[in-house]
Motif scaffolding. Structure first.
Motif, PDB file in Angstrom:
ATOM      1  N   GLY A 436      -6.674  -3.197 -11.462  1.00  0.00           N
ATOM      2  CA  GLY A 436      -7.665  -3.575 -10.451  1.00  0.00           C
ATOM      3  C   GLY A 436      -7.796  -2.464  -9.434  1.00  0.00           C
ATOM      4  N   THR A 437      -8.227  -2.817  -8.220  1.00  0.00           N
ATOM      5  CA  THR A 437      -8.405  -1.841  -7.143  1.00  0.00           C
ATOM      6  C   THR A 437      -7.278  -1.994  -6.130  1.00  0.00           C
ATOM      7  OG1 THR A 437     -10.806  -1.767  -7.392  1.00  0.00           O
ATOM      8  CG2 THR A 437      -9.913  -1.136  -5.239  1.00  0.00           C
ATOM      9  N   GLY A 438      -6.769  -0.866  -5.668  1.00  0.00           N
ATOM     10  CA  GLY A 438      -5.718  -0.886  -4.656  1.00  0.00           C
ATOM     11  C   GLY A 438      -5.976   0.186  -3.610  1.00  0.00           C
ATOM     12  N   ARG A 458      -7.777   5.201  -2.337  1.00  0.00           N
ATOM     13  CA  ARG A 458      -8.150   4.000  -3.080  1.00  0.00           C
ATOM     14  C   ARG A 458      -8.161   4.362  -4.562  1.00  0.00           C
ATOM     15  NH1 ARG A 458     -13.003   3.286  -1.308  1.00  0.00           N
ATOM     16  NH2 ARG A 458     -14.140   4.048  -3.121  1.00  0.00           N
ATOM     17  N   ILE A 459      -7.571   3.507  -5.368  1.00  0.00           N
ATOM     18  CA  ILE A 459      -7.566   3.744  -6.814  1.00  0.00           C
ATOM     19  C   ILE A 459      -8.353   2.636  -7.494  1.00  0.00           C
ATOM     20  CG2 ILE A 459      -5.338   2.543  -7.177  1.00  0.00           C
ATOM     21  CD1 ILE A 459      -4.778   4.717  -9.348  1.00  0.00           C
ATOM     22  N   ALA A 553      -2.953  -2.361  -6.847  1.00  0.00           N
ATOM     23  CA  ALA A 553      -3.925  -2.524  -7.934  1.00  0.00           C
ATOM     24  C   ALA A 553      -3.278  -3.157  -9.162  1.00  0.00           C
ATOM     25  CB  ALA A 553      -4.520  -1.168  -8.307  1.00  0.00           C
ATOM     26  N   GLY A 554      -1.988  -2.867  -9.350  1.00  0.00           N
ATOM     27  CA  GLY A 554      -1.316  -3.288 -10.577  1.00  0.00           C
ATOM     28  C   GLY A 554      -1.679  -2.359 -11.719  1.00  0.00           C
TER      29      GLY A 554
END
Length: 666
Positions: A436-438, A458-459, A553-554
């Motif tokens: 996801g987004t982190g 941000r990833i 994000a995982g």
């Protein structure tokens, strides 16, 4: 004289090296034809190649066909050495893809042809071994058409295939006209109109064939035998008439690509470079990768089968360069040139990366230091072995394509460096992708940040096979460019080990916050780095921020999967299917072909070696298994595999800061 840089490519044992020997003999470069079995061929120069009877490293030889000077590059056929082929593709003007008339199209043949087509490299197909028992004509042509490409032009017919005196006879113009018109008119409206109007000459057809072959739209097919010489003269004529010469600018700026690096007898580094533009001369100073500099101290070029010393190497030619101690494979000499692969640079990858990994350990503890140095030198020649040093466990890992490559590394270390080594069990190389987004950010001069830097990242997940992209959401002028570059480089370095220790890919990392402390100094004193930001601050902080964002994000771990094709006697299917299931292989299609059954599907890379070992006993030795990397699949069964970390572990803030700064923030 026109130049042509020609690659010979094939599945292992299709006869590439034997074909190279026959070509050199036919054009008068060598008086006697060497034998792969006897270990006396021109291009298999390594002792290990001679012993094993396979090509491990690419080699360059040259010859002339009338007014065309050909640099012929013989490449490995074994899939474990596909990285060597990859480096050669970027320097080719044309290729000859060799297919066995007995075995037909094989797994590696398909991999190579797909890549040649994607790179639009003009390619002739040469069907070898027409003199061997079991050689086929119609069956091989059908296999080429259905499994490689339908855009083929058979240039003649084989008389008595499978017999010692089998020979190849070119079609006359009348026999070629109908199939040529059907195929060439698909890409040439003027030719189609001329045909309708009845004004197509044989000369026009031949010219259209040469043009479309040069544009990689069609692929002429020749047959012959490297052992008897049948069809070789016809192939040589095809190389001259149908493959386009190098289109390089001798008067332009210096531009070239290094595709091979080796060590000379005295340990000196020698770089093989294809020049695309300009002329490189002895004593020229060069700037390459990251500002590294070097002076060319000597140059050899290839002529009539040998490398000869010259004072310069011009566009279109391949040169061996001495004096560039820091040069690496993939480096650009002079002006960068775009590769054929979707507009990427010279480091673009055309094949899948290595999917296996093993730990290399010296048999004698005293050889640990020498082993690291030796593997470092091997990595110069093959960067994809990707040395990985674990300082905690004092272990060195290398990446592999297969078990044969492991045997070659072991033999090379023993023969060339006098180091006996052993290997741990080979394990699959997984990857991680963000789930996801982190986001994460740490601000300059605010606890718990001990660094004089502000970094926010941000990833986000990105499409499969897109790699890693770094973007900015802050003004480029907000701080010195060197600090942005430090963050970008550190992001890519840090993503080599994700939450579970695997390389993180297929993501976009965006810098959302930036800040720094301007350069300051005390009165009457110099620069005070305790009050001013440096690149080290950004390199130190970035891993902490990035891993925090990735943790939010995982990440999902993916294991490499091979696509397999198994042809086995139909009556052995009942014994084979349970073993496939046990090895987590999933057949997706099943086709009966007389007394045989062909299954195609996917299997985890981790299970391939064991499957290869079990199949002969299950199929009475008649089962034929072809495997090639296909994709990565999520690990959904069992525990998620973790890989031991070799970095400073930014997942553990306290440990990381102790290692990096010797102080703990907050």
């Amino acid at each position: 004289m026109h130049m042509l840089n020609l690659g010979i490519l094939a599945h292992v044992d299709a006869g590439k090296t034997s074909l190279t020997e026959r070509l050199l003999h036919t054009v008068g470069v060598i008086d006697e034809i060497g034998s792969v079995d006897d270990g006396n061929t021109q291009t298999d120069s390594l002792a290990l190649e001679r012993r094993r009877g396979i090509t491990i490293k690419s080699a360059v030889v040259s010859f002339a066909i009338d007014d065309v000077a050909v640099n012929l590059i013989d490449t490995p056929g074994h899939p474990d050495f596909i990285a060597e082929v990859e480096r050669v593709l970027s320097v080719l003007d044309g290729a000859v893809l060799v297919v066995s008339a007995v075995e037909g199209v094989q797994a590696q043949t398909r991999v190579l042809m797909r890549t040649l087509q994607r790179l639009r490299i003009p390619t002739l197909v040469f069907v070898n071994k027409i003199d061997r028992a079991g050689a086929r004509y119609d069956g091989v042509l059908e296999g080429i058409s259905t499994r490689l490409t339908p855009a083929i032009v058979p240039m003649g017919v084989v008389v008595e295939p499978g017999a010692r005196d089998a020979h190849f006879t070119l079609f006359d113009d009348a026999r070629l006209q109908a199939p040529l018109l059907d195929l060439l008119a698909e890409h040439d409206d003027d030719l189609l109109a001329a045909y309708v109007e009845g004004r197509v000459s044989c000369e026009r057809l031949r010219a259209a064939l040469a043009r479309q072959t040069g544009e990689a739209l069609v692929h002429p097919v020749f047959f012959g035998s490297a052992m008897t010489g049948a069809g070789i003269t016809e192939l040589i004529s095809g190389i001259k008439e149908l493959l386009p010469p190098a289109e390089d600018d001798i008067d332009g700026p210096v531009s070239g690509t290094v595709f091979k690096v080796e060590r000379g007898p005295a340990g000196e580094k020698i770089a093989y470079a294809r020049m695309f533009s300009g002329t490189l001369r002895t004593r020229d100073r060069l700037t390459f990768r990251d500002g590294e500099e070097g002076k060319v101290t000597a140059i050899s070029v290839f002529a009539q089968g040998a490398a000869v010393r010259e004072g310069a190497v011009a566009a279109g030619r391949i040169g061996k360069l001495w004096g560039l101690g820091d040069i690496r494979i993939g480096d650009t000499i002079g002006v960068p040139r775009k590769s054929r692969a979707d507009g990427h640079g010279a480091d673009a990858h055309y094949f899948s990366p290595p999917t296996l990994e093993t730990v290399v350990a010296p048999c004698r503890t005293a050889d640990k230091g020498a082993l690291h140095l030796a593997l470092t030198q091997l990595a110069e020649q093959d960067p994809l072995i990707n040395l990985r040093q674990d300082e905690v466990r004092k272990e060195i890992s290398v990446s592999l394509y297969g078990e044969v490559q492991k045997e070659v590394i072991q033999a090379t270390l023993a023969d060339e460096f006098g180091i006996d080594v052993m290997f741990r069990e080979t394990t699959p190389l997984c990857i991680e992708r963000p789930a996801g987004t982190g986001t994460a950010v740490e601000f300059n001069k605010k606890d718990p940040n001990p660094f004089l830097a502000t970094v926010g990242l941000r990833i986000d997940p990105a499409p499969v096979d897109s790699g890693v992209e770094f973007r900015l959401e802050v003004e480029l002028g907000a701080m010195p460019y060197a600090f942005f570059k430090a963050v970008e480089d550190t992001v890519k370095e840090t993503l080599e080990q994700g939450i579970h220790g695997w390389r993180v890919t297929d993501c976009t990392v965006t810098m959302t916050h930036s800040g720094y402390s301007p350069r300051q100094s005390h009165a009457h004193q110099g620069f005070d780095k305790s009050m001013s930001s440096t690149g080290a601050d950004f390199r130190g902080l970035t891993p902490l921020v990035l891993m925090s964002a990735l943790r939010e994000a995982g990440s999902q771990v993916y294991e490499p999967m091979h696509r397999f094709r198994l042809e086995t006697p139909a009556d052995t299917l009942a014994a084979v299917l349970p073993v496939l299931a046990k090895q987590r292989a999933v057949p997706q299609t099943t086709e009966m072909r007389g007394a045989s059954c062909v299954l195609e599907g996917v299997v985890p890379v981790a299970q391939v070696h064991e499957l290869e070992q079990q199949l002969p006993g299950l199929t009475r030795g008649e089962g034929e298994l072809e495997c090639a990397f296909d994709h990565y699949a999520p690990v959904v069964r069992g525990a998620v595999p973790d890989r031991p970390r070799t970095d400073l572990n930014p997942l553990d803030r306290k440990e990381y800061l102790l290692n990096v700064t010797r102080r703990v923030g907050g």
